[in-house]
Write a protein that holds these residues in place. Structure first.
Motif, PDB file in Angstrom:
ATOM      1  N   CYS A  16       0.808  -1.221   0.000  1.00  0.00           N
ATOM      2  CA  CYS A  16       0.000   0.000   0.000  1.00  0.00           C
ATOM      3  C   CYS A  16       0.844   1.275   0.000  1.00  0.00           C
ATOM      4  O   CYS A  16       0.295   2.374  -0.099  1.00  0.00           O
ATOM      5  CB  CYS A  16      -1.007   0.044   1.149  1.00  0.00           C
ATOM      6  N   THR A  17       2.154   1.160   0.155  1.00  0.00           N
ATOM      7  CA  THR A  17       2.994   2.361   0.110  1.00  0.00           C
ATOM      8  C   THR A  17       4.009   2.277  -1.016  1.00  0.00           C
ATOM      9  O   THR A  17       4.110   3.163  -1.855  1.00  0.00           O
ATOM     10  CB  THR A  17       3.739   2.548   1.446  1.00  0.00           C
ATOM     11  N   VAL A 304      -2.226  12.100 -16.233  1.00  0.00           N
ATOM     12  CA  VAL A 304      -3.170  11.098 -15.741  1.00  0.00           C
ATOM     13  C   VAL A 304      -4.156  10.819 -16.871  1.00  0.00           C
ATOM     14  O   VAL A 304      -4.675  11.755 -17.487  1.00  0.00           O
ATOM     15  CB  VAL A 304      -3.926  11.597 -14.491  1.00  0.00           C
ATOM     16  N   HIS A 305      -4.416   9.547 -17.147  1.00  0.00           N
ATOM     17  CA  HIS A 305      -5.143   9.221 -18.372  1.00  0.00           C
ATOM     18  C   HIS A 305      -6.098   8.045 -18.158  1.00  0.00           C
ATOM     19  O   HIS A 305      -5.741   7.056 -17.521  1.00  0.00           O
ATOM     20  CB  HIS A 305      -4.123   8.882 -19.465  1.00  0.00           C
ATOM     21  N   ARG A 306      -7.307   8.209 -18.689  1.00  0.00           N
ATOM     22  CA  ARG A 306      -8.311   7.132 -18.703  1.00  0.00           C
ATOM     23  C   ARG A 306      -8.743   6.904 -20.147  1.00  0.00           C
ATOM     24  O   ARG A 306      -8.827   7.863 -20.932  1.00  0.00           O
ATOM     25  CB  ARG A 306      -9.542   7.530 -17.876  1.00  0.00           C
ATOM     26  N   ALA A 354      -0.005  16.707 -15.688  1.00  0.00           N
ATOM     27  CA  ALA A 354       0.662  16.341 -14.444  1.00  0.00           C
ATOM     28  C   ALA A 354       0.422  17.419 -13.389  1.00  0.00           C
ATOM     29  O   ALA A 354       0.289  18.601 -13.709  1.00  0.00           O
ATOM     30  CB  ALA A 354       2.161  16.180 -14.700  1.00  0.00           C
ATOM     31  N   ALA A 355       0.351  17.002 -12.121  1.00  0.00           N
ATOM     32  CA  ALA A 355       0.151  17.943 -11.014  1.00  0.00           C
ATOM     33  C   ALA A 355       1.383  18.827 -10.838  1.00  0.00           C
ATOM     34  O   ALA A 355       2.493  18.445 -11.201  1.00  0.00           O
ATOM     35  CB  ALA A 355      -0.150  17.179  -9.731  1.00  0.00           C
ATOM     36  N   ASP A 356       1.154  20.026 -10.250  1.00  0.00           N
ATOM     37  CA  ASP A 356       2.274  20.936  -9.951  1.00  0.00           C
ATOM     38  C   ASP A 356       2.909  20.510  -8.634  1.00  0.00           C
ATOM     39  O   ASP A 356       2.244  20.503  -7.598  1.00  0.00           O
ATOM     40  CB  ASP A 356       1.766  22.376  -9.799  1.00  0.00           C
ATOM     41  N   LEU A 357       4.182  20.176  -8.676  1.00  0.00           N
ATOM     42  CA  LEU A 357       4.853  19.714  -7.453  1.00  0.00           C
ATOM     43  C   LEU A 357       5.923  20.712  -7.027  1.00  0.00           C
ATOM     44  O   LEU A 357       6.504  21.415  -7.851  1.00  0.00           O
ATOM     45  CB  LEU A 357       5.489  18.349  -7.684  1.00  0.00           C
ATOM     46  N   THR A 358       6.161  20.737  -5.726  1.00  0.00           N
ATOM     47  CA  THR A 358       7.253  21.525  -5.166  1.00  0.00           C
ATOM     48  C   THR A 358       8.097  20.574  -4.334  1.00  0.00           C
ATOM     49  O   THR A 358       7.557  19.847  -3.503  1.00  0.00           O
ATOM     50  CB  THR A 358       6.708  22.652  -4.257  1.00  0.00           C
TER      51      THR A 358
ATOM     52  N   MET B 186     -10.323  13.617 -12.200  1.00  0.00           N
ATOM     53  CA  MET B 186      -9.547  12.449 -12.606  1.00  0.00           C
ATOM     54  C   MET B 186      -9.078  11.623 -11.412  1.00  0.00           C
ATOM     55  O   MET B 186      -9.009  10.411 -11.462  1.00  0.00           O
ATOM     56  CB  MET B 186      -8.342  12.955 -13.408  1.00  0.00           C
ATOM     57  N   SER B 205       1.315  19.949  -4.901  1.00  0.00           N
ATOM     58  CA  SER B 205       1.922  20.178  -3.592  1.00  0.00           C
ATOM     59  C   SER B 205       1.162  21.206  -2.754  1.00  0.00           C
ATOM     60  O   SER B 205       1.022  21.053  -1.542  1.00  0.00           O
ATOM     61  CB  SER B 205       3.370  20.639  -3.753  1.00  0.00           C
ATOM     62  N   SER B 226      -3.852  21.758  -8.591  1.00  0.00           N
ATOM     63  CA  SER B 226      -3.272  22.040  -9.909  1.00  0.00           C
ATOM     64  C   SER B 226      -4.357  22.181 -10.974  1.00  0.00           C
ATOM     65  O   SER B 226      -4.100  22.680 -12.060  1.00  0.00           O
ATOM     66  CB  SER B 226      -2.327  20.911 -10.328  1.00  0.00           C
ATOM     67  N   TYR B 227      -5.584  21.746 -10.669  1.00  0.00           N
ATOM     68  CA  TYR B 227      -6.608  21.640 -11.707  1.00  0.00           C
ATOM     69  C   TYR B 227      -7.811  22.554 -11.502  1.00  0.00           C
ATOM     70  O   TYR B 227      -8.668  22.654 -12.365  1.00  0.00           O
ATOM     71  CB  TYR B 227      -7.099  20.197 -11.798  1.00  0.00           C
TER      72      TYR B 227
END
Lengths: 496, 281
Positions: A16-17, A304-306, A354-358, B186, B205, B226-227
């Motif tokens: 799970c991790t 991310v894709h479906r 893609a999500a924005d990451l820091t 999503m 984040s 982000s969305y």
């Protein structure tokens, strides 16, 4: 070594991790004529073969699969899958069906082995893209502007005849149709030939053709991507910080940016990723999802894709918060097969950037907006000929987005999300077909351009005192940008 | 590049020693010391022949032919003679690679002689207390959310979310992610017992950082991802805290064993060092 590897894997596996599979790579390599049919072998659980079947035990790819099957059957609860990897580097061997000298290579037994144990194919990694390549089409095909993506071998590109550049040194071997030998004058360039049977789209076509001949599809592949960067940094795919992957071959800036001299440097890329839709992050759940091919590959981005296919999806499914549930309920997810009913299937393809990451240092890693979703259809007709067609399925595919290559800033933006419901306008109920997606981001700076920009204030292209590596930044044909992308596993339509 | 200039073969001292070694070796070859009575023997035993044959078989998958066996043996004899001559000339001395290899062999030998131990409970507890800082359980949260898509709603995204928030708060405390005018999202609609790192992969984040610290029991928002914008209802929250030994027993035991083996190895090497008198500075 195998025991030590198993101990380390067990210690790292944290259900799970973080899931760690037992596995190894079967890496036959000796000279150019025999490389490139490598396999990543992955086991479902802790029950594994007593000792790996290496190239010493089995030199041939089919012998390896058969011996691994037998060794695994001898251990209770042992299950494995094999992922053919780097097919673009297989010198035509990965999807070879017939040999000019020996006749048939792919037997019914071999096809069965591939169908049983090879659900997935690697379409992208550090050593290049394997989806498709212009000039190496199989049967009929039109020019596809997004095919020549991170092509590594040979380093000189050949397009369809009208697009051939003057410096093209590609020659076809009459004994091996659809192959080309790299005859570049650069002694360090990659030896050997590139062939149509190196590319995944062609394998999908050949699989449908072989299904007619053998009764089963030997190349019914879902898609994964990998890094294979030899750096011990799996999924380290950021263009901004990639600095080579093969030790002394590409560990300095000269080798990295000089397209003329590089063997395994400039033509490489930071590698791809695999995404798996599974119920939970455990060995059993992920393995089973890989066996049913519910996967997609990316060129390194975290899109991310479906992707679903069925018959009764409403036209406004993209507006429904229960899209995913209705996608499963009304058909099959990526990697599935639709039986023949006579009606044209409908597909829904949905993607978000893609999500924005820091990161911990405060550096931000923004996701890149999306440009378009395409569906690529391959099919066979009554005469046994295979075809392909690319469809843009989202509006405004040419959104005008571009990147300032000097600053790497995006100068206009695509979408956070794209979604479309699409029905095949050219459907023929009697023809075998498969449909996969390609989701494209707006263009961004390629990794080599980031390196060039680091010195851009100091040098210019007409400065004779500029350092050696800088020359690579001034070559007119050196790619400055890249369009990262994702590919969902195909959904097959089987009229039988 | 700077790092390349630090390569060992560029050191003047290495050049000096290397050139000295070559001169010394050349002198020995040109003026060999007198050989005493017997000629040294290279003995070709049946065991050696068998071992070479097996190595060939492993490598090629087939036995040696007679001609190949002769060639393999001949090659082995030639290399054995060169090896002996090199040792006789002292070429193994002052060679970094030979030195490194022999040190490695000693370490393998010593490691093989170590006996893995298990701590008793008191020993492990004391060790765990000493290393408590290494065993922290991250903050975890469980939440449901409603999503308002920026690509669908543009500048009106926050306003739509705020309007929906009033309705949700007015409707009572029960979280119902299916109610209201949320857009298709999503990622997951609900998350259970997730860490900040897990949240940020699907929401970004900034969203993860603001949700991980929220107290449970009420709707809040808009929270930007982000969305777009989200209304979030935290159902459960666990703050970051030190782990107990029972929660991390397997990890602690593995770390204790690894550290114990390191200490044992260090003691063994110390024991060998004491057999030498170390002089100079």
């Amino acid at each position: 070594v195998w025991e030590v590897s198993q101990e380390i894997t067990e210690a790292a596996n944290d259900p799970c991790t973080f899931t760690a599979f037992h596995g190894y790579e079967w890496t036959r390599s000796e000279g150019d004529a025999s490389a490139g049919v490598h396999r990543n072998i992955i086991f479902r659980g802790s029950e594994v073969v007593d000792s790996p079947v290496s190239t010493f035990e089995a030199w041939d790819q089919y012998d390896m699969l058969a011996e691994t099957r037998d060794a695994c059957e001898a251990v209770s609860d042992c299950q494995f899958l094999a992922i053919p990897h780097n097919p673009n580097f297989s010198y035509g061997l990965m999807f070879q069906v017939e040999d000019a000298e020996d006749g048939t290579v792919l037997t019914a037994e071999g096809a069965q082995l591939r169908a049983d144990f090879e659900p997935l194919i690697e379409v992208f990694q550090v050593k290049g893209g394997s989806e498709c390549r212009n000039g190496f089409q199989y049967f009929s095909a039109e020019y596809d502007e997004f095919c020549d993506f991170e092509i590594i071998q040979p380093t000189t590109l050949c397009h369809l005849p009208e697009a051939d550049p003057d410096n093209c040194l590609l020659e076809c071997d009459p004994e091996r149709p659809n192959t080309a030998r790299n005859e570049t004058e650069d002694a360090e360039a990659i030896p050997g030939c590139a062939a149509s049977t190196d590319f995944v789209r062609n394998a999908l076509k050949e699989g449908l053709v072989q299904q007619e001949r053998l009764g089963l599809n030997p190349f019914k592949y879902g898609f994964v991507g990998g890094t294979d960067n030899h750096n011990g940094t799996p999924s380290g795919v950021e263009e901004e910080i990639f600095r080579g992957s093969h030790g002394e071959l590409d560990n300095d800036a000269v080798e990295q940016v000089d397209r003329e001299g590089g063997v395994l440097a400039n033509v490489e890329n930071p590698g791809g990723l695999s995404a798996v839709w599974a119920e939970e992050n455990t060995r059993a759940s992920l393995f089973d999802a890989m066996m049913r091919k519910e996967t997609y590959a990316t060129s390194g981005t975290r899109i991310v894709h479906r992707f679903f296919g069925g018959w009764d999806y409403p036209a406004d499914l993209c507006d429904d918060p229960d899209l995913v549930q209705k996608g499963y309920d009304g058909g099959v997810s990526m990697g599935g097969t639709l039986p023949g009913t006579g009606d044209a299937p409908t597909f829904v393809a949905w993607a978000s950037r893609a999500a924005d990451l820091t990161d911990a240092d405060g550096t931000s890693w923004p996701g890149t907006p999306l440009q378009r979703i395409q569906i690529i259809k391959v099919w066979t007709d009554d005469a046994g000929e295979a075809h392909e067609q690319v469809y843009d399925i989202t509006p405004d595919p040419d959104n005008g987005a571009s990147v300032d290559t000097e600053t790497c800033e995006l100068t206009s933006a695509g979408s956070d999300e794209l979604c479309a419901v699409w029905t095949d306008p050219d459907f023929d109920a009697g023809e075998r077909a498969s449909y996969y997606t390609r989701v494209l981001e707006d263009p961004t700076c390629r990794w080599t351009q980031h390196i060039c920009n680091e010195s851009a204030g100091e040098w210019s292209c007409d400065d004779p005192d500029s350092p050696e590596y800088w020359e690579g930044c001034c070559l007119p044909d050196a790619p400055k940008t890249v369009q990262e992308r994702a590919w969902a596993s195909p959904i097959w339509y089987d009229p039988s | 590049m700077a790092s390349q200039d630090k390569r060992w073969w560029r050191e003047p001292l290495v050049h000096f020693v290397g050139i000295g070694a070559v001169l010394f070796a050349a002198d020995l070859v040109l003026n060999p010391p007198p050989v005493d009575s017997g000629v040294p023997t290279i003995e070709v035993t049946q065991e050696l022949v068998d071992a070479l044959g097996m190595a060939w078989d492993d490598k090629t998958g087939r036995p040696l032919s007679e001609a190949e066996q002769r060639a393999v043996l001949d090659s082995w004899i030639r290399s054995e003679a060169l090896y002996r001559e090199a040792v006789r000339l002292g070429l193994d001395r002052g060679d970094t690679i030979v030195r490194r290899r022999l040190v490695q062999k000693m370490e393998f030998l010593l490691e093989g002689s170590l006996r893995p131990r298990d701590p008793d409970e008191g020993e492990l507890e004391a060790w765990f207390d000493e290393h408590a800082g290494d065993y922290t359980l991250p903050a975890r949260t469980s939440f449901v959310h409603q999503y308002y898509s920026r690509s669908r709603r543009g500048d009106g995204t926050d306003a739509a979310a705020s309007a929906a928030l009033e309705q949700l708060v007015g409707a009572g405390p029960q979280p119902d992610p299916a109610s209201g005018s949320a857009d298709p999202f999503m990622g997951p609609k609900a998350q259970s017992g997730v860490t900040e790192r897990q949240i940020e992969r699907e929401f970004g984040s900034a969203f993860a950082a603001s949700v991980i610290d929220q107290a449970p029991g009420s709707w809040m928002g808009p929270v930007r991802s982000s969305y777009g914008s989200h209304l979030v209802y935290v159902t459960d929250r666990q703050r970051e805290r030190p782990a107990s030994l029972d929660e991390q027993r397997a990890e602690a035991l593995a770390a204790w064993r690894a550290e114990d083996l390191e200490v044992q190895l260090r003691d063994q090497v110390d024991g060998i060092v004491t057999r030498y008198s170390v002089e100079g500075s």
